[in-house]
Design a protein around this motif. Structure first.
Motif, PDB file in Angstrom:
ATOM      1  N   UNK A 183       0.836  -1.192   0.000  1.00  0.00           N
ATOM      2  CA  UNK A 183       0.000   0.000   0.000  1.00  0.00           C
ATOM      3  C   UNK A 183       0.878   1.253   0.000  1.00  0.00           C
ATOM      4  N   UNK A 184       0.314   2.416  -0.395  1.00  0.00           N
ATOM      5  CA  UNK A 184       1.097   3.653  -0.363  1.00  0.00           C
ATOM      6  C   UNK A 184       1.670   3.973   1.013  1.00  0.00           C
ATOM      7  N   UNK A 185       1.028   3.475   2.062  1.00  0.00           N
ATOM      8  CA  UNK A 185       1.530   3.718   3.421  1.00  0.00           C
ATOM      9  C   UNK A 185       2.764   2.876   3.737  1.00  0.00           C
ATOM     10  N   UNK A 186       3.083   1.897   2.864  1.00  0.00           N
ATOM     11  CA  UNK A 186       4.193   1.003   3.122  1.00  0.00           C
ATOM     12  C   UNK A 186       3.757  -0.336   3.695  1.00  0.00           C
ATOM     13  N   UNK A 187       2.508  -0.431   4.123  1.00  0.00           N
ATOM     14  CA  UNK A 187       1.981  -1.677   4.675  1.00  0.00           C
ATOM     15  C   UNK A 187       1.830  -2.710   3.572  1.00  0.00           C
ATOM     16  N   UNK A 188       2.177  -3.969   3.849  1.00  0.00           N
ATOM     17  CA  UNK A 188       2.076  -5.046   2.876  1.00  0.00           C
ATOM     18  C   UNK A 188       0.967  -6.009   3.273  1.00  0.00           C
ATOM     19  N   UNK A 189       0.174  -6.421   2.285  1.00  0.00           N
ATOM     20  CA  UNK A 189      -0.931  -7.342   2.512  1.00  0.00           C
ATOM     21  C   UNK A 189      -0.823  -8.512   1.553  1.00  0.00           C
ATOM     22  N   UNK A 190      -1.205  -9.703   2.015  1.00  0.00           N
ATOM     23  CA  UNK A 190      -1.259 -10.886   1.166  1.00  0.00           C
ATOM     24  C   UNK A 190      -2.683 -11.053   0.645  1.00  0.00           C
ATOM     25  N   UNK A 191      -2.824 -11.141  -0.673  1.00  0.00           N
ATOM     26  CA  UNK A 191      -4.129 -11.287  -1.304  1.00  0.00           C
ATOM     27  C   UNK A 191      -4.219 -12.637  -1.989  1.00  0.00           C
ATOM     28  N   UNK A 192      -5.404 -13.222  -1.974  1.00  0.00           N
ATOM     29  CA  UNK A 192      -5.629 -14.492  -2.654  1.00  0.00           C
ATOM     30  C   UNK A 192      -6.337 -14.218  -3.971  1.00  0.00           C
ATOM     31  N   UNK A 193      -5.681 -14.592  -5.088  1.00  0.00           N
ATOM     32  CA  UNK A 193      -6.280 -14.478  -6.411  1.00  0.00           C
ATOM     33  C   UNK A 193      -6.935 -15.815  -6.720  1.00  0.00           C
ATOM     34  N   UNK A 194      -8.250 -15.820  -6.856  1.00  0.00           N
ATOM     35  CA  UNK A 194      -8.977 -17.071  -7.073  1.00  0.00           C
ATOM     36  C   UNK A 194      -8.804 -17.572  -8.503  1.00  0.00           C
TER      37      UNK A 194
END
Length: 326
Positions: A183-194
């Motif tokens: 994210x622009x804030x620097x936070x990283x997220x794991x997303x699941x692509x179905x």
């Protein structure tokens, strides 16, 4: 840490909109994903976010401008040197100063510009009865930028949404995958692509957008899926095209060959006397369709001559050519 104003490249009189624009511009430039070869990219991005955290918050910005906190947001040691020597606290009821300089408060005007307002300790000097000492208290606490609710209270303005694009491989669209987004804030997220995710699919991450300047809820982040170009396949809508180099002997005599697809290699039956440029259709081996199912994979053959050169084949071809000429 350096001065937050220097990090964002804005003047001390910059309003909220200027600060936000500067942050967005620099966030795109310094984002770690855009600077993979720079080992200090993460540190630069973190420094940018720390600076923005201070200047985008009215209270923290005021504290920094008054010297109460440093560029890292940590409290500074108080300076009592102006009260008769270092380490000497101001006595209760002390009145040995010019009334026009006893009290200064950091305020925000209606356009968000910053400035200092002097408060005196004498009537008529802005600090006593009739002096209007707290006529701008709403601005001091940020009320001037909030909206009144129907009940007479204040309804903080929510943060803004953020739009991101996530490139994925064609195989990921067909088989599914786990992806990490920053994210622009620097936070990283794991997303699941179905499996079966379409190009242009938009995912909403609630509360992962920009923080509110006024204490309201954070905005949302929207992530749009984008198919990345592929080295082996060319897109034609829901269909894919690829080329198959076919040895001359297989083209002449026929053969069963392995053909790569997005879900793994499959066996393709090549009839005898297959010419170069012939196209075979593998149904359901293309890209996901909006209504369900998948497009097709169109495989076009190219004839590959033997390597190294085959003297016997060359003699045979010369004989055939000479025979046609006679």
């Amino acid at each position: 840490m350096r001065d937050p104003y220097d990090i964002l490249g804005v003047a001390r009189s910059a309003d909220e909109a200027e600060i936000k624009r500067a942050f967005r511009r620099l966030a795109k430039k310094l984002h770690p994903d855009a600077n993979t070869s720079d080992p200090k990219a993460q540190d630069k991005f973190a420094e940018l976010n720390a600076a923005y955290e201070i200047l985008s918050d009215k209270d923290k910005r005021g504290q920094f401008d008054r010297g109460e906190i440093d560029g890292d947001g940590k409290p500074r040691a108080p300076d009592y040197s102006g009260f008769g020597g270092a380490g000497t606290r101001r006595p209760r009821g002390f009145s040995g100063f010019d009334g026009d300089t006893i009290f200064e408060s950091f305020t925000f005007g209606p356009e968000g510009q910053s400035g200092y307002t002097r408060r005196g300790g004498r009537p008529g000097a802005g600090g006593g009865a009739g002096g209007g000492a707290f006529d701008d208290i709403g601005d001091i606490f940020g009320f001037g930028r909030q909206q009144r609710s129907a009940g007479g209270g204040f309804s903080p303005k929510p943060g803004e949404n953020v739009e991101l694009t996530l490139p994925i491989e064609l195989e990921d669209a067909v088989q599914g995958a786990n992806k990490r987004v920053t994210l622009p804030s620097g936070k990283q997220l794991d997303l699941k692509v179905a499996p079966g995710t379409l190009d242009g699919h938009r995912m909403r991450l609630k509360g992962q957008g920009d923080q509110s300047f006024e204490g309201g809820v954070a905005g949302d982040a929207f992530v749009t899926i984008s198919y990345a170009p592929h080295a082996k396949f060319r897109r034609e809508g829901d269909d894919l095209r690829s080329e198959l180099m076919l040895p001359l002997e297989d083209a002449t005599l026929g053969a069963k060959v392995r053909v790569p697809t997005l879900s793994g290699a499959v066996e393709l039956n090549i009839p005898a006397w297959t010419s170069g440029g012939r196209t075979f259709r593998l149904r359901g081996k293309g890209l996901p369709k909006a209504g369900g199912g998948a497009g097709d994979l169109l495989v076009t053959t190219n004839i590959a001559l033997p390597e190294p050169k085959d003297a016997d084949l060359e003699a045979l071809m010369r004989k055939r050519r000479d025979g046609k000429a006679s």
